[in-house]
Design an enzyme around this catalytic site. Structure first.
Site, PDB file in Angstrom:
ATOM      1  N   TYR A 175       0.827  -1.201   0.000  1.00  0.00           N
ATOM      2  CA  TYR A 175       0.000   0.000   0.000  1.00  0.00           C
ATOM      3  C   TYR A 175       0.864   1.255   0.000  1.00  0.00           C
ATOM      4  O   TYR A 175       0.636   2.194  -0.776  1.00  0.00           O
ATOM      5  CB  TYR A 175      -0.922  -0.034   1.218  1.00  0.00           C
ATOM      6  CG  TYR A 175      -1.801   1.173   1.395  1.00  0.00           C
ATOM      7  CD1 TYR A 175      -2.903   1.380   0.562  1.00  0.00           C
ATOM      8  CD2 TYR A 175      -1.548   2.095   2.405  1.00  0.00           C
ATOM      9  CE1 TYR A 175      -3.724   2.487   0.739  1.00  0.00           C
ATOM     10  CE2 TYR A 175      -2.369   3.206   2.586  1.00  0.00           C
ATOM     11  CZ  TYR A 175      -3.450   3.408   1.755  1.00  0.00           C
ATOM     12  OH  TYR A 175      -4.259   4.496   1.926  1.00  0.00           O
ATOM     13  N   LYS A 179       1.157   4.097  -2.909  1.00  0.00           N
ATOM     14  CA  LYS A 179       0.789   5.482  -2.635  1.00  0.00           C
ATOM     15  C   LYS A 179       1.968   6.432  -2.845  1.00  0.00           C
ATOM     16  O   LYS A 179       1.782   7.572  -3.287  1.00  0.00           O
ATOM     17  CB  LYS A 179       0.247   5.607  -1.211  1.00  0.00           C
ATOM     18  CG  LYS A 179      -1.131   4.992  -1.016  1.00  0.00           C
ATOM     19  CD  LYS A 179      -2.150   5.589  -1.971  1.00  0.00           C
ATOM     20  CE  LYS A 179      -3.580   5.196  -1.642  1.00  0.00           C
ATOM     21  NZ  LYS A 179      -4.543   5.711  -2.631  1.00  0.00           N
TER      22      LYS A 179
END
Length: 308
Positions: A175, A179
């Site tokens: 993640y 990002k």
């Protein structure tokens, strides 16, 4: 300065991915409230990307229409190159234009690095990073063609990063990497898009959603009734970024915490030190030199050439 109640997006058409729930739902409603036609893209999957029987995009479209707005749903997968190309093409065919995109779709498959599987890594990177690039790519193709044809373009790209992408977090390697990649993609898109009337910016919302359940973010609102973690807090920023009025700003990451917006600087170069005797750095000097410039040792160690 705009007056309260002013609609910033009359006549503009915006695609929102992951627009059926949480932050994406709030964005869709806010954009519509400002007069935008909203294409609500959402597969209706679970937090991990698993199939479900839910159709949240339909509910958001119905809510917008009930308030007199215009919205349509799309259930294409953002990781499907052809589906995203069709999303852009169908939007332009139906409404005659596309003015802004909001890349918000995402899933979570948290695990420490030693427990993370290749499948989970690929799934998270696919939805967040590839999905953001896919819509960016096809929207930019359209805007570039419009510009080359001599038609005015005020394209707006709003991407979504997170605190994990900016600073890291245990158990969120995939993640966080996705990002962080989105934040960097925003910078490159801003540089390239400026040639044909497109801006690209990135928001980093502090919000309580189903993706943050169990992380400690979902806390009660303030005593005065304002909820710092309401997913809707970042949506006014998205509405402004999607408008023609924001055309002066591009290549920025904006951290939105409650009712405050913080511009975030990209990686910056701190003070350093040079080799004491000139020439190449000496591996034996690195320990002392880095301790000084990083503040973990007293300054003034003999033989170090500190550079501000």
């Amino acid at each position: 300065m705009s007056q309260q109640g002013e609609r910033l997006l009359e006549g503009r058409v915006v695609i929102v991915t992951g627009g059926g729930r949480g932050i994406g739902r709030s964005h869709s409603l806010e954009l519509a409230a400002h007069g935008a036609t909203v294409v609500v893209n959402d597969l209706g999957v679970g937090v991990r990307g698993e199939s479900s029987q839910e159709e949240p995009a339909d509910a958001v479209v119905a809510e917008i229409e009930a308030k007199g707005g215009v919205a349509v749903r799309d259930t294409g997968n953002v990781t499907d190159w052809a589906a995203v190309r069709s999303l852009v093409a169908n939007t332009v065919e139906r409404f005659g234009r596309l003015d802004a995109i909001v890349n918000n779709a995402g899933i979570l498959r948290d695990a420490t690095i030693t427990s993370l599987t290749e499948q989970d890594w690929d799934a998270v990177i696919g939805v967040h990073l590839k999905g953001t690039f896919a819509l960016t790519k096809h929207a930019c193709d359209y805007w570039r063609a419009e510009s080359k044809a001599g038609r005015p373009v005020a394209g707006r790209i709003i991407n979504t990063t997170s605190g994990t992408g900016l600073a890291g977090n245990v158990g969120q390697a995939a993640y966080g990497a996705a990002k962080a990649g989105i934040a960097n993609l925003t910078l490159t898109t801003a540089l390239e898009g400026s040639r044909y009337g497109v801006t690209a910016n990135c928001i980093s919302p502090v919000a309580a959603t189903r993706m943050t359940a169990g992380t400690g973010i979902a806390q009660p609102g303030a005593a005065d009734g304002f909820d710092r973690f309401d997913p809707a807090n970042s949506s006014p920023v998205v509405a402004w970024l999607a408008s023609e009025r924001s055309g002066w700003l591009t290549g920025r990451v904006l951290r939105i915490d409650g009712n405050t917006v913080h511009p975030v600087d990209p990686w910056s170069v701190r003070r350093g030190y040079s080799a004491a005797r000139g020439g190449r750095l000496d591996a034996a000097e690195l320990d002392a030199g880095l301790r000084v410039v990083l503040g973990t040792a007293p300054a003034g160690l003999a033989g170090l050439n500190i550079i501000s």
